[in-house]
Design a protein around this motif. Structure first.
Motif, PDB file in Angstrom:
ATOM      1  N   UNK A  37       0.820  -1.217   0.000  1.00 34.59           N
ATOM      2  CA  UNK A  37       0.000   0.000   0.000  1.00 34.59           C
ATOM      3  C   UNK A  37       0.852   1.266   0.000  1.00 34.59           C
ATOM      4  N   UNK A  38       2.171   1.109  -0.103  1.00 35.14           N
ATOM      5  CA  UNK A  38       3.074   2.251  -0.002  1.00 35.14           C
ATOM      6  C   UNK A  38       2.804   3.304  -1.076  1.00 35.14           C
ATOM      7  N   UNK A  39       2.652   2.886  -2.316  1.00 33.51           N
ATOM      8  CA  UNK A  39       2.406   3.853  -3.394  1.00 33.51           C
ATOM      9  C   UNK A  39       1.118   4.631  -3.144  1.00 33.51           C
ATOM     10  N   UNK A  40       0.054   3.935  -2.741  1.00 32.24           N
ATOM     11  CA  UNK A  40      -1.215   4.610  -2.443  1.00 32.24           C
ATOM     12  C   UNK A  40      -1.045   5.612  -1.305  1.00 32.24           C
ATOM     13  N   UNK A  41      -0.308   5.214  -0.271  1.00 31.17           N
ATOM     14  CA  UNK A  41      -0.110   6.100   0.879  1.00 31.17           C
ATOM     15  C   UNK A  41       0.680   7.342   0.482  1.00 31.17           C
ATOM     16  N   UNK A  42       1.713   7.167  -0.329  1.00 29.70           N
ATOM     17  CA  UNK A  42       2.510   8.322  -0.767  1.00 29.70           C
ATOM     18  C   UNK A  42       1.677   9.271  -1.617  1.00 29.70           C
ATOM     19  N   UNK A  43       0.885   8.717  -2.525  1.00 28.49           N
ATOM     20  CA  UNK A  43       0.018   9.564  -3.355  1.00 28.49           C
ATOM     21  C   UNK A  43      -0.979  10.325  -2.492  1.00 28.49           C
ATOM     22  N   UNK A  44      -1.560   9.665  -1.510  1.00 25.70           N
ATOM     23  CA  UNK A  44      -2.523  10.327  -0.624  1.00 25.70           C
ATOM     24  C   UNK A  44      -1.844  11.422   0.192  1.00 25.70           C
ATOM     25  N   UNK A  45      -0.634  11.159   0.663  1.00 24.97           N
ATOM     26  CA  UNK A  45       0.097  12.160   1.439  1.00 24.97           C
ATOM     27  C   UNK A  45       0.432  13.375   0.579  1.00 24.97           C
ATOM     28  N   UNK A  54      -3.412  21.553   1.096  1.00 23.80           N
ATOM     29  CA  UNK A  54      -3.228  22.542   2.155  1.00 23.80           C
ATOM     30  C   UNK A  54      -2.076  23.507   1.875  1.00 23.80           C
ATOM     31  N   UNK A  55      -1.625  23.536   0.614  1.00 21.60           N
ATOM     32  CA  UNK A  55      -0.657  24.541   0.198  1.00 21.60           C
ATOM     33  C   UNK A  55       0.801  24.235   0.466  1.00 21.60           C
ATOM     34  N   UNK A  56       1.122  22.989   0.745  1.00 17.30           N
ATOM     35  CA  UNK A  56       2.516  22.627   0.974  1.00 17.30           C
ATOM     36  C   UNK A  56       3.113  22.051  -0.301  1.00 17.30           C
ATOM     37  N   UNK A  57       4.341  22.455  -0.608  1.00 18.07           N
ATOM     38  CA  UNK A  57       5.072  21.859  -1.719  1.00 18.07           C
ATOM     39  C   UNK A  57       5.717  20.605  -1.150  1.00 18.07           C
ATOM     40  N   UNK A  58       5.014  19.514  -1.268  1.00 15.95           N
ATOM     41  CA  UNK A  58       5.351  18.290  -0.550  1.00 15.95           C
ATOM     42  C   UNK A  58       6.619  17.625  -1.050  1.00 15.95           C
ATOM     43  N   UNK A  59       7.264  16.951  -0.141  1.00 12.00           N
ATOM     44  CA  UNK A  59       8.384  16.069  -0.445  1.00 12.00           C
ATOM     45  C   UNK A  59       8.175  14.814   0.392  1.00 12.00           C
ATOM     46  N   UNK A  60       8.363  13.664  -0.225  1.00 12.71           N
ATOM     47  CA  UNK A  60       8.122  12.410   0.473  1.00 12.71           C
ATOM     48  C   UNK A  60       9.360  11.532   0.386  1.00 12.71           C
TER      49      UNK A  60
END
Length: 139
Positions: free
Chosen positions: A110-118, A125-131
């Motif tokens: 489920x890692x790919x799904x979790x990363x996409x959701x994050x 919420x306006x964050x330039x995300x990095x995972x």
């Protein structure tokens, strides 16, 4: 690590400069195999190579090979970038913004799904995300 993390990592000494141009959609896995002997190491590498043959891998930068390596210098450089990712991402964000770090666990399938959701949650919420994350024996 995702594209934002990889791009930010160029601030770490020894990380290839061409990572600065990696697309946002880029993702990289740093995989380390440990075996009690050479035969075990080769078995791990062959099993992983079999998985990789079934993937549509890209080479988005000249320094990327998608090949396993046993070169100590290359390995040390990759681990240095991985260990410094929070500092690199935090240092690359615009002044006045907040760095959020979170640790979570999901089943490996489920890692790919979790990363996409994050990424979607942070973007909403306006964050330039990095995972970036880690796993050991499926944890």
């Amino acid at each position: 690590m995702d594209g934002n993390t990889l791009r930010a990592s160029v601030s770490v000494k020894g990380v290839p400069a061409d990572w600065a141009a990696l697309p946002r959609e880029t993702a990289a896995l740093l995989v380390e195999f440990r075996a009690p002997d050479e035969a075990g190491q080769e078995a791990f590498e062959e099993a992983a190579a079999g998985v990789m043959r079934g993937l549509d891998l890209v080479v988005p930068a000249a320094s990327v090979t998608n090949a396993f390596t046993r070169d100590a210098g290359t390995i040390a450089g990759y681990w240095k970038a991985r260990k410094a990712f929070v500092t690199a991402v935090g240092g690359s964000r615009p002044s006045g913004t907040t760095l959020i770090t979170e640790d979570f666990a999901v089943p490996p399938d489920r890692l790919a799904d979790a990363c996409e959701a994050l990424l979607e949650l942070q973007s909403r919420h306006g964050f330039d995300a990095a995972v970036a994350g880690h796993a050991a024996h499926g944890n």
